[in-house]
Scaffold this motif. Structure first.
Motif, PDB file in Angstrom:
ATOM      1  N   LYS A 422       0.813  -1.219   0.000  1.00 28.81           N
ATOM      2  CA  LYS A 422       0.000   0.000   0.000  1.00 28.81           C
ATOM      3  C   LYS A 422       0.849   1.272   0.000  1.00 28.81           C
ATOM      4  O   LYS A 422       0.315   2.373   0.064  1.00 28.81           O
ATOM      5  CB  LYS A 422      -0.940   0.001   1.200  1.00 28.81           C
ATOM      6  N   GLY A 423       2.170   1.100  -0.068  1.00 29.26           N
ATOM      7  CA  GLY A 423       3.036   2.279  -0.169  1.00 29.26           C
ATOM      8  C   GLY A 423       3.038   3.126   1.084  1.00 29.26           C
ATOM      9  O   GLY A 423       3.103   4.365   0.999  1.00 29.26           O
ATOM     10  N   ILE A 424       3.044   2.478   2.251  1.00 36.90           N
ATOM     11  CA  ILE A 424       3.121   3.217   3.508  1.00 36.90           C
ATOM     12  C   ILE A 424       4.468   3.911   3.635  1.00 36.90           C
ATOM     13  O   ILE A 424       4.580   5.011   4.182  1.00 36.90           O
ATOM     14  CB  ILE A 424       2.929   2.253   4.708  1.00 36.90           C
ATOM     15  N   LEU A 425       5.504   3.289   3.095  1.00 33.73           N
ATOM     16  CA  LEU A 425       6.881   3.809   3.170  1.00 33.73           C
ATOM     17  C   LEU A 425       7.288   4.433   1.836  1.00 33.73           C
ATOM     18  O   LEU A 425       6.568   4.310   0.849  1.00 33.73           O
ATOM     19  CB  LEU A 425       7.819   2.675   3.590  1.00 33.73           C
ATOM     20  N   PRO A 426       8.436   5.127   1.768  1.00 34.42           N
ATOM     21  CA  PRO A 426       8.826   5.847   0.550  1.00 34.42           C
ATOM     22  C   PRO A 426       8.820   4.969  -0.693  1.00 34.42           C
ATOM     23  O   PRO A 426       9.102   3.766  -0.626  1.00 34.42           O
ATOM     24  CB  PRO A 426      10.231   6.343   0.878  1.00 34.42           C
ATOM     25  N   PRO A 427       8.523   5.563  -1.838  1.00 33.79           N
ATOM     26  CA  PRO A 427       8.380   4.797  -3.092  1.00 33.79           C
ATOM     27  C   PRO A 427       9.715   4.416  -3.726  1.00 33.79           C
ATOM     28  O   PRO A 427      10.724   5.100  -3.556  1.00 33.79           O
ATOM     29  CB  PRO A 427       7.626   5.780  -4.006  1.00 33.79           C
ATOM     30  N   LEU A 428       9.698   3.294  -4.441  1.00 38.96           N
ATOM     31  CA  LEU A 428      10.831   2.858  -5.253  1.00 38.96           C
ATOM     32  C   LEU A 428      10.567   3.150  -6.728  1.00 38.96           C
ATOM     33  O   LEU A 428      11.331   2.742  -7.575  1.00 38.96           O
ATOM     34  CB  LEU A 428      11.075   1.367  -5.049  1.00 38.96           C
TER      35      LEU A 428
END
Length: 428
Positions: A422-428
């Motif tokens: 869900k993209g809780i952390l920074p995106p790649l």
């Protein structure tokens, strides 16, 4: 959760001034439930373990501040390893270990948190002992999907999925999970010699060439502002090796301000400040830092330094600067596929710092533009990126992620789709 009215004090001025929604101080059932139910908006959740990064917090975002409630350090006298929680900074770790006659390869700043370790961790002692991530034995935390985990350094019987997860966590953890605890290998404390001197560009290029042939127990780093300040650190293994140490030090340029110190450990290093002749800049500054990676320069050291000299002549203010650390030795001997730090051929990490007055958008634009121009000048020599700082808020994020992880990026993205769907952390 804590509302933004409660003071949130961190080292980085840009992050300190962010108008945050609020912050958490524990990875508890409440936070995990919010993560699992996708209730944290906007994304990503910001993480703070040391408070030195510009992305410890951001306007309108939530921050997880681990510094107050995750401060435990436990040294195992039998195994000679140490367990630290995520709020321990590198000064605290080293101060604890020195009492046990042990060390850990911390970086040039002692106020960094475990983000220093998890993003690679380049130390003046890395040539001797390897990167900080190479010292990790065990990792505990919570994935971006809310599931808890405990991972051990892979062995012969480790499953492929566990190997990939370990690789992802060692060098790319900020994209995948919230780390709460690490178990780390330590090494025997040994005294150090520190040489420092102001250098001309020609002297710097010669010193770089000399340093590339040094044994693993010696390393070079330098910083370039109004002038160049260089430092060599040499670990003393035994009295019998003093002649070797003297041989290294005798190779270095003799200048008017050359100094030689003997220090007991890295926590005695002086802060590496930007060399300026007269500083008329405001005390409070915002900044961004971009770290690059490149292989040995060999005969190209002169043209490399010449390129940097051209860059420095164009810097928009005195707090914009370049610096570099030396890798090699044991940083090159680990397998490229063992961690997310794939640039195992790297000998140098130059980093570019852009700085500006918080009240001046014009100065900010000029500094960020200068950083991009400096990157393009240095890129032929140092095409890799060390993601010690995240820049998902800046237009070069995609380029630096590709340069940081190279062929491993698709595997890392696949891992993120499972660990942080869900993209809780920074995106790649």
């Amino acid at each position: 959760m804590i509302p933004p009215q409660v003071p949130f004090q961190i080292h980085n001025a840009q992050a300190q001034d962010a108008n945050i929604t609020g912050f958490f101080e524990k990875v508890d059932t409440n936070l995990i439930k919010l993560i699992q139910e996708d209730q944290l908006h906007p994304k990503p959740l910001m993480l703070c373990s040391g408070g030195t990064s510009s992305r410890c917090s951001a306007n309108g975002h939530w921050t997880l501040d681990l510094r107050r409630n995750y401060k435990t350090i436990n040294f195992n006298a039998l195994e000679k390893d140490v367990v630290i929680q995520a709020g321990v900074n590198m000064n605290e770790l080293l101060s604890h270990l020195v009492k046990e006659n042990r060390i850990f390869p911390v970086g040039l700043s002692g106020i960094t948190g475990i983000g220093y370790i998890l993003t690679g961790g380049i130390s003046p002692l890395s040539r001797k002992y390897g990167l900080a991530i190479d010292q990790i034995l065990e990792i505990e935390g919570v994935w971006g999907n809310g599931n808890k985990f405990r991972k051990f350094k892979p062995g012969l019987l480790t499953l492929e999925q566990d190997i990939n997860e370990w690789r992802g966590l060692c060098g790319a953890a900020p994209f995948l999970g919230i780390i709460t605890k690490l178990r780390l290998k330590t090494n025997l404390l040994k005294p150090l010699y520190l040489w420092e001197s102001s250098l001309s560009p020609v002297q710097l290029s010669k010193t770089i060439q000399i340093a590339e042939s040094w044994p693993d127990y010696a390393s070079l780093h330098w910083i370039w502002g109004d002038y160049i300040k260089a430092f060599a650190i040499v670990e003393i293994d035994s009295l019998g090796k003093m002649k070797d140490v003297e041989g290294i030090l005798n190779q270095l340029p003799k200048t008017i301000d050359s100094k030689l110190f003997r220090i007991s450990s890295l926590n005695k290093l002086k802060e590496m400040k930007v060399p300026v002749i007269e500083n008329k800049e405001s005390n409070k500054r915002y900044s961004e830092v971009l770290g690059l990676l490149g292989s040995p320069l060999l005969s190209r050291s002169y043209e490399f330094v010449k390129s940097i000299e051209e860059i420095m002549n164009l810097r928009p203010n005195k707090q914009c600067y370049l610096a570099a650390q030396q890798l090699g030795g044991n940083t090159m001997r680990a397998s490229e596929g063992s961690t997310s730090f794939v640039h195992r051929d790297a000998m140098w990490k130059p980093w570019i710092t852009g700085s500006w007055d918080p009240k001046s958008n014009d100065e900010k634009d000029k500094s960020l533009t200068w950083m991009v121009e400096a990157w393009s000048k240095i890129e032929p020599y140092c095409p890799g990126v060390h993601l010690a700082q995240l820049h998902d808020h800046l237009p070069w994020h995609t380029k630096e992620v590709n340069a940081a992880f190279k062929e491993w990026l698709p595997g890392l993205q696949q891992l993120k789709s499972t660990c942080d769907p869900k993209g809780i952390l920074p995106p790649l």
